[in-house]
Design a protein around this motif. Structure first.
Motif, PDB file in Angstrom:
ATOM      1  N   THR A  26      79.651  29.769 -21.337  1.00  0.00           N
ATOM      2  CA  THR A  26      80.357  28.266 -19.863  1.00  0.00           C
ATOM      3  C   THR A  26      81.245  27.713 -20.628  1.00  0.00           C
ATOM      4  OG1 THR A  26      78.113  29.247 -18.930  1.00  0.00           O
ATOM      5  CG2 THR A  26      79.053  27.173 -18.436  1.00  0.00           C
ATOM      6  N   LYS A  31      82.066  23.895 -15.364  1.00  0.00           N
ATOM      7  CA  LYS A  31      82.415  24.086 -14.462  1.00  0.00           C
ATOM      8  C   LYS A  31      83.860  25.661 -14.843  1.00  0.00           C
ATOM      9  CE  LYS A  31      82.649  19.798 -13.344  1.00  0.00           C
ATOM     10  NZ  LYS A  31      83.168  18.337 -13.153  1.00  0.00           N
ATOM     11  N   SER A  32      83.925  26.165 -15.624  1.00  0.00           N
ATOM     12  CA  SER A  32      84.431  27.205 -16.503  1.00  0.00           C
ATOM     13  C   SER A  32      83.332  27.845 -17.281  1.00  0.00           C
ATOM     14  CB  SER A  32      85.687  27.190 -17.176  1.00  0.00           C
ATOM     15  OG  SER A  32      86.048  25.481 -16.371  1.00  0.00           O
ATOM     16  N   PHE A  50      85.753  32.249 -14.548  1.00  0.00           N
ATOM     17  CA  PHE A  50      85.618  31.643 -13.412  1.00  0.00           C
ATOM     18  C   PHE A  50      85.490  30.632 -13.574  1.00  0.00           C
ATOM     19  CE2 PHE A  50      82.610  29.654 -10.809  1.00  0.00           C
ATOM     20  CZ  PHE A  50      82.734  29.983  -9.295  1.00  0.00           C
ATOM     21  N   TYR A  51      86.454  29.877 -12.619  1.00  0.00           N
ATOM     22  CA  TYR A  51      86.621  28.429 -12.180  1.00  0.00           C
ATOM     23  C   TYR A  51      86.186  27.893 -11.148  1.00  0.00           C
ATOM     24  CZ  TYR A  51      89.831  30.067 -15.773  1.00  0.00           C
ATOM     25  OH  TYR A  51      90.327  31.034 -16.981  1.00  0.00           O
ATOM     26  N   SER A  52      85.413  26.897 -11.590  1.00  0.00           N
ATOM     27  CA  SER A  52      84.934  25.608 -10.359  1.00  0.00           C
ATOM     28  C   SER A  52      86.053  24.573 -10.139  1.00  0.00           C
ATOM     29  CB  SER A  52      83.260  25.645 -10.420  1.00  0.00           C
ATOM     30  OG  SER A  52      82.532  24.245  -9.369  1.00  0.00           O
ATOM     31  N   THR A  53      86.451  23.669  -9.090  1.00  0.00           N
ATOM     32  CA  THR A  53      87.373  22.903  -9.023  1.00  0.00           C
ATOM     33  C   THR A  53      87.019  22.230  -8.307  1.00  0.00           C
ATOM     34  OG1 THR A  53      88.826  23.270  -7.648  1.00  0.00           O
ATOM     35  CG2 THR A  53      89.197  24.096 -10.314  1.00  0.00           C
ATOM     36  N   LYS A  56      87.855  24.256  -4.538  1.00  0.00           N
ATOM     37  CA  LYS A  56      87.575  25.838  -4.385  1.00  0.00           C
ATOM     38  C   LYS A  56      87.241  25.895  -5.699  1.00  0.00           C
ATOM     39  CE  LYS A  56      92.868  26.813  -4.753  1.00  0.00           C
ATOM     40  NZ  LYS A  56      93.845  27.425  -4.742  1.00  0.00           N
ATOM     41  N   GLU A  57      86.280  27.266  -5.649  1.00  0.00           N
ATOM     42  CA  GLU A  57      85.975  28.111  -6.413  1.00  0.00           C
ATOM     43  C   GLU A  57      86.863  29.799  -6.920  1.00  0.00           C
ATOM     44  OE1 GLU A  57      82.708  29.397  -5.877  1.00  0.00           O
ATOM     45  OE2 GLU A  57      81.240  27.626  -7.058  1.00  0.00           O
TER      46      GLU A  57
END
Length: 84
Positions: A26, A31-32, A50-53, A56-57
């Motif tokens: 992580t 967030k990544s 996986f990216y969470s902005t 959006k995801e």
């Protein structure tokens, strides 16, 4: 996607009657996420980021279909993660 079921670092799991070594790392305060799983004693693997902005995801498979990654994430059954 629920990545909480995967512990940080190394674990093992069963998917399609095969054992996989799974590594989760992580970054950026969660967030990544990078997840890599390799079939132990075989040639299959799962690789994704996986990216969470704020907007959006994003699930970004590496060299494979998104469907394969999603199927693995849903169906893998984690084994004892306290292996020595």
């Amino acid at each position: 996607m629920d990545f909480q079921k995967f512990p940080e670092g190394y674990s093992t799991g069963m998917y399609q009657c095969k054992k996989y070594g799974i590594s989760k790392t992580t970054f950026n305060n969660g967030k990544s996420i990078k997840l890599y799983a390799e079939e132990l004693g075989g040639s299959d693997f799962i690789s994704m980021n996986f990216y969470s902005t704020k907007e959006k995801e994003l699930l970004k498979p590496c060299e494979m279909s998104k469907a394969k990654v999603v199927d693995f994430l849903i169906k893998v059954k984690l084994l004892n993660t306290m292996e020595s």
